[in-house]
Design a protein around this motif. Structure first.
Motif, short mmCIF file in Angstrom:
data_model
loop_
_atom_site.label_atom_id
_atom_site.label_comp_id
_atom_site.label_asym_id
_atom_site.label_seq_id
_atom_site.Cartn_x
_atom_site.Cartn_y
_atom_site.Cartn_z
N THR A 184 -7.56 12.12 -9.28
CA THR A 184 -7.52 13.25 -8.49
C THR A 184 -8.26 13.48 -7.23
O THR A 184 -9.34 12.83 -7.36
CB THR A 184 -7.50 14.67 -9.42
N ILE A 185 -8.23 14.65 -6.48
CA ILE A 185 -9.14 14.69 -5.45
C ILE A 185 -9.88 15.84 -5.74
O ILE A 185 -9.48 16.88 -6.11
CB ILE A 185 -8.33 14.67 -4.24
N ARG A 213 -11.87 11.73 -8.79
CA ARG A 213 -12.09 11.95 -10.00
C ARG A 213 -11.11 11.18 -10.86
O ARG A 213 -9.97 11.32 -10.76
CB ARG A 213 -12.25 13.53 -10.26
N ASN A 214 -11.60 10.55 -11.82
CA ASN A 214 -10.74 10.21 -12.83
C ASN A 214 -9.77 10.88 -13.51
O ASN A 214 -10.41 11.95 -14.27
CB ASN A 214 -11.54 9.35 -14.00
N ALA A 215 -8.42 10.84 -13.68
CA ALA A 215 -7.53 11.89 -14.07
C ALA A 215 -7.64 11.72 -15.70
O ALA A 215 -7.50 12.91 -16.35
CB ALA A 215 -6.33 11.69 -13.63
N LEU A 216 -8.00 10.80 -16.42
CA LEU A 216 -8.13 10.78 -17.76
C LEU A 216 -9.33 11.28 -18.35
O LEU A 216 -9.21 12.00 -19.29
CB LEU A 216 -7.89 9.15 -18.29
N MET A 272 0.81 -1.18 -0.01
CA MET A 272 -0.01 -0.14 0.25
C MET A 272 0.77 1.14 0.09
O MET A 272 1.83 1.29 0.84
CB MET A 272 -0.85 -0.04 1.08
N SER A 273 0.60 1.97 -0.84
CA SER A 273 1.37 3.45 -0.76
C SER A 273 0.68 4.46 -0.06
O SER A 273 -0.38 4.59 0.15
CB SER A 273 1.18 3.97 -2.49
N GLU A 274 1.53 5.35 0.38
CA GLU A 274 0.97 6.31 1.48
C GLU A 274 1.53 7.78 0.86
O GLU A 274 2.80 7.98 0.67
CB GLU A 274 1.59 6.26 2.99
N TYR A 275 0.52 8.80 0.75
CA TYR A 275 0.72 10.18 0.23
C TYR A 275 0.47 11.14 1.39
O TYR A 275 -0.72 10.82 1.81
CB TYR A 275 0.10 10.20 -1.02
N GLU A 276 1.21 12.04 1.52
CA GLU A 276 1.07 13.11 2.19
C GLU A 276 0.08 14.08 1.38
O GLU A 276 0.51 14.49 0.31
CB GLU A 276 2.01 14.01 2.88
N VAL A 277 -1.25 14.32 1.71
CA VAL A 277 -2.16 15.34 1.01
C VAL A 277 -2.23 16.57 1.83
O VAL A 277 -2.53 16.41 2.69
CB VAL A 277 -3.32 14.67 0.50
N SER A 278 -2.26 17.79 0.94
CA SER A 278 -2.78 19.21 1.62
C SER A 278 -3.21 19.60 0.33
O SER A 278 -2.94 19.49 -0.68
CB SER A 278 -1.67 19.67 2.00
N VAL A 296 -3.35 17.57 -8.70
CA VAL A 296 -2.26 16.62 -8.46
C VAL A 296 -3.02 15.06 -8.84
O VAL A 296 -3.91 14.72 -8.29
CB VAL A 296 -1.80 16.52 -7.06
N VAL A 297 -2.16 14.46 -9.90
CA VAL A 297 -2.63 13.05 -10.33
C VAL A 297 -1.80 12.23 -9.37
O VAL A 297 -0.61 12.22 -9.62
CB VAL A 297 -2.56 13.12 -11.66
N ARG A 298 -2.36 11.26 -9.04
CA ARG A 298 -1.81 10.07 -8.17
C ARG A 298 -2.55 8.80 -9.06
O ARG A 298 -3.22 8.75 -9.73
CB ARG A 298 -2.35 10.05 -6.73
#
Length: 102
Positions: free
Chosen positions: A83-84, A48-51, A1-7, A21-23
């Motif tokens: 994306t968020i 939201r789908n980035a594509l 599992m990957s972990e990202y800091e999001v702000s 920001v695309v993840r």
């Protein structure tokens, strides 16, 4: 599992703010978020789908005293780029936390 800091920040009027920001997921599974700072007493997120820009998750919200990790989406396939979107209330504009992806 990957972990990202999001702000990020949200609009003060409670409307959805789309973040750019695309993840990407590395394997199939779920996408979860654990807030550290919430933008208001009712803070909500969706994915939201980035594509193609389509929203692919339900709206997930945290109330005043909630800070637990919640699932934003399940059964997400490997390689999903997303994306968020976020929104808050009470004229709070900043949020942060940890995003967990499969």
């Amino acid at each position: 599992m990957s972990e990202y800091e999001v702000s990020g920040t949200v609009n003060t009027d409670g409307s959805w703010t789309q973040h750019s920001v695309v993840r990407e997921t590395h394997s199939g599974g779920s996408i979860d978020f654990e807030p550290e700072v919430k933008a208001g007493s009712s803070f909500c997120m969706r994915l939201r789908n980035a594509l193609n820009g389509e929203i692919f998750s339900d709206e997930v919200c945290w109330s005043t005293d909630e800070y637990e990790c919640k699932t934003l989406a399940t059964d997400v396939i490997a390689g999903t780029r997303f994306t968020i979107d976020a929104r808050g209330t009470d004229e709070q504009t900043r949020f942060s936390g940890k995003l967990f992806t499969a």
